[in-house]
Design an enzyme around this catalytic site. Structure first.
Site, PDB file in Angstrom:
ATOM      1  N   CYS A  75       0.789  -1.230   0.000  1.00 22.46           N
ATOM      2  CA  CYS A  75       0.000   0.000   0.000  1.00 22.46           C
ATOM      3  C   CYS A  75       0.822   1.281   0.000  1.00 22.46           C
ATOM      4  O   CYS A  75       0.543   2.193  -0.773  1.00 22.46           O
ATOM      5  CB  CYS A  75      -0.990  -0.004   1.161  1.00 22.46           C
ATOM      6  SG  CYS A  75      -0.286  -0.366   2.759  1.00 22.46           S
ATOM      7  N   HIS A 131      -1.022   7.297   5.312  1.00 25.06           N
ATOM      8  CA  HIS A 131       0.022   6.269   5.252  1.00 25.06           C
ATOM      9  C   HIS A 131       1.227   6.667   4.419  1.00 25.06           C
ATOM     10  O   HIS A 131       1.909   5.823   3.839  1.00 25.06           O
ATOM     11  CB  HIS A 131      -0.573   4.955   4.742  1.00 25.06           C
ATOM     12  CG  HIS A 131       0.144   3.745   5.275  1.00 25.06           C
ATOM     13  ND1 HIS A 131       0.118   2.516   4.651  1.00 25.06           N
ATOM     14  CD2 HIS A 131       0.922   3.584   6.375  1.00 25.06           C
ATOM     15  CE1 HIS A 131       0.825   1.643   5.344  1.00 25.06           C
ATOM     16  NE2 HIS A 131       1.326   2.265   6.394  1.00 25.06           N
TER      17      HIS A 131
END
Length: 562
Positions: A75, A131
């Site tokens: 990710c 993130h």
């Protein structure tokens, strides 16, 4: 059909000429929905009917299904590519994911997608997962081109209590970190406690749309937690009434996963409804993508499905890098809608593609790895992309690249322990056509599922509808591999690079490296060329002061305070 095609051409010419002359025109809104750890086989527009996704199907069947669309195996690398238009090897984000203890982030020297769009007059909002760095506030969203953020900073959280558990094993000790992670901009949102994350993020996205001043174009990035695993003590979470809807699925983990997918699909429908209710849908481009392949068969305690593709999340195989994706818009000409877009595309391409759709000149974006596909979307013109670098991670010891129909895999992850075919398949038989006796039966199943979904209703209000030849579209969108050939050459990527013809062999059955040594050598050389341009990964050892126990048990931008 002719009128819609001319409208799209006129829009493209008008928006380019208006920016050149300094005049302000109505630019399209962008809604980018990024699902987390979503499997190739977890959308029903790929042929599986174990988990129907009618809202996503409604967009896919009246938009474009991205058939050869790739992301990275993890990710953080994928999100960095989306935000910068660069391969992760060129930003130092190619190795592993960013943890709550990490003292780095997406380099501040890089211009992000929302920063480019801001220069074109866009209002930018992010809902969900960031993130890409939070140890200092300058790495956070409000300093990277977004006007607001509601969501979380780390890689995952519990869907109800919004805490994240992270741990790292050092030589002589195990460092544990546990803390709350839900923010409105930079402030902790304690009021979210006990509320389901997918619902919270959906409500926030709809609120952003309702409050948006339509005199400015909107870029809304909805980065869902779904369907990522939560914390290890309760990894797959959904409302119990939703779980009960999938009682026909025997495996409990897969049943819970199906409920999480269902909630995500409902979210997409509610977002489409909000756009329609605010008269924004007709001038909007919606993108759906996953960030990496699905974690199947218990990987990360999850139950995704990439069937029939090989491998899982964090592997270089098709199941780790081939993404479920679509693009939808009324700006796409009528005759172009309801088709499979089969050209090679990478997640880094969204920056120049959306920039050009917004009226920018993509040729002015220098030094990007991404290329614009806007003319491909509108007119089916060839793009400049003929190869995709899946990733190079020298620390894990793997690299993978696809050029035209050929893919090379060099090395692998987990010593090859996750290199097989992983289910659950979610299907009784190999092909969706085996479930039914006629073309009409296939179309009826999907059309009945879409009758009551919000996306289909609001798309119909625009005078758009799914393709009439739904059966053929489903056939075009399905990947079918058949049985592994008895004479297939095995792939041992830890011993030597493997070569596959992905167009003919999407399940990577037959290693052709020895049969086509010139092609193998060409792709090895291309990988080596890319590796020579790679920067050192930015990953850092754990910073003890990052531990939420020092910060009221919240994940925070600790380096600003020590």
């Amino acid at each position: 059909m002719a009128m819609a095609f001319l409208r799209a051409i006129a829009f493209s010419v008008l928006i380019s000429s208006s920016w050149a002359s300094g005049k302000k025109i109505q630019q399209p809104n962008f809604i980018f929905v990024l699902a987390d750890d979503f499997g190739w086989n977890d959308v029903s527009f790929h042929g599986s009917k174990q988990i129907l996704t009618p809202n996503l199907d409604a967009l896919a069947f009246s938009g474009l299904i991205l058939q050869n669309y790739y992301v990275t195996p993890l990710c953080t690398p994928s999100r960095s590519a989306l935000m910068t238009g660069l391969y992760p090897i060129h930003t130092g984000m190619q190795h592993d994911v960013l943890y709550g203890y990490s003292r780095y982030g997406l380099p501040l020297s890089e211009t992000t997608l929302p920063e480019y769009l801001k220069d074109l007059g866009y209002k930018n909002h992010i809902v969900g997962k960031w993130h890409l760095g939070h140890y200092k506030s300058v790495y956070l969203q409000l300093f990277r081109g977004f006007d607001s953020h509601y969501g979380y900073w780390t890689g995952h959280q519990d869907y109800y209590d919004h805490t994240a558990v992270e741990w790292v094993q050092k030589v002589h000790e195990r460092l544990n970190a546990w803390g709350y992670d839900m923010r409105r901009n930079h402030s902790v949102d304690w009021s979210a406690y006990g509320k389901y994350t997918t619902t919270l993020l959906t409500d926030e996205a709809c609120d952003v749309i309702r409050k948006h001043d339509v005199s400015n174009p909107l870029f809304l990035y909805v980065a869902h937690l779904a369907v990522h695993s939560a914390n290890p003590y309760s990894p797959l979470q959904a409302p119990e009434e939703t779980v009960d809807m999938f009682s026909s699925i025997e495996d409990l983990q897969r049943r819970r996963y199906a409920a999480m997918v269902h909630e995500l699909d409902l979210s997409v429908g509610k977002i489409v409804k909000s756009l329609g209710d605010n008269n924004m849908l007709e001038n909007t481009i919606i993108v759906f993508s996953t960030d990496n392949g699905g974690p199947a068969a218990g990987f990360n305690q999850n139950a995704a499905s990439n069937w029939p593709l090989k491998g899982v999340k964090n592997t270089p195989w098709e199941g780790g890098v081939r993404a479920a994706g679509l693009i939808w818009s009324p700006l796409i000409p009528t005759g172009r809608r309801g088709q499979v877009m089969s050209n090679l595309m990478d997640i880094s391409d969204w920056l120049p593609t959306l920039f050009e759709a917004a009226g920018g000149n993509a040729t002015t974006l220098k030094g990007l790895d991404g290329v614009s596909h806007w003319n491909t979307v509108l007119y089916d013109k060839p793009s400049a992309r003929n190869h995709v670098l899946h990733n190079i991670d020298d620390q894990l010891g793997y690299a993978a690249i696809r050029k035209e129909n050929w893919k090379l895999v060099k090395g692998t992850t987990y010593d090859g322990n996750w290199d097989g075919w992983y289910g659950p398949s979610g299907r009784t038989n190999e092909s969706f056509t085996d479930f039914t006796n006629s073309v009409d039966d296939v179309s009826l199943i999907y059309r009945n599922a879409m009758i009551d979904c919000e996306a289909a209703k609001y798309i119909a209000m625009l005078g758009m509808s799914e393709t009439k030849n739904l059966y053929q579209l489903l056939r075009d969108a399905e990947v079918s591999c058949g049985e592994r050939p008895v004479d297939a050459h095995p792939c041992l990527p830890l011993d030597a690079p493997c070569l596959f013809n992905i167009e003919q062999d999407p399940c990577e059955y037959n290693n052709l490296a020895e049969k086509f040594p010139n092609i193998t050598e060409d792709l090895v050389s291309l990988l080596n060329w890319y590796n020579a341009t790679a920067v050192t990964p930015l990953n850092t050892p754990p910073d003890p002061m990052s531990n939420p126990k020092y910060w009221n048990y919240t994940f925070t931008n600790w380096a600003d305070f020590v």
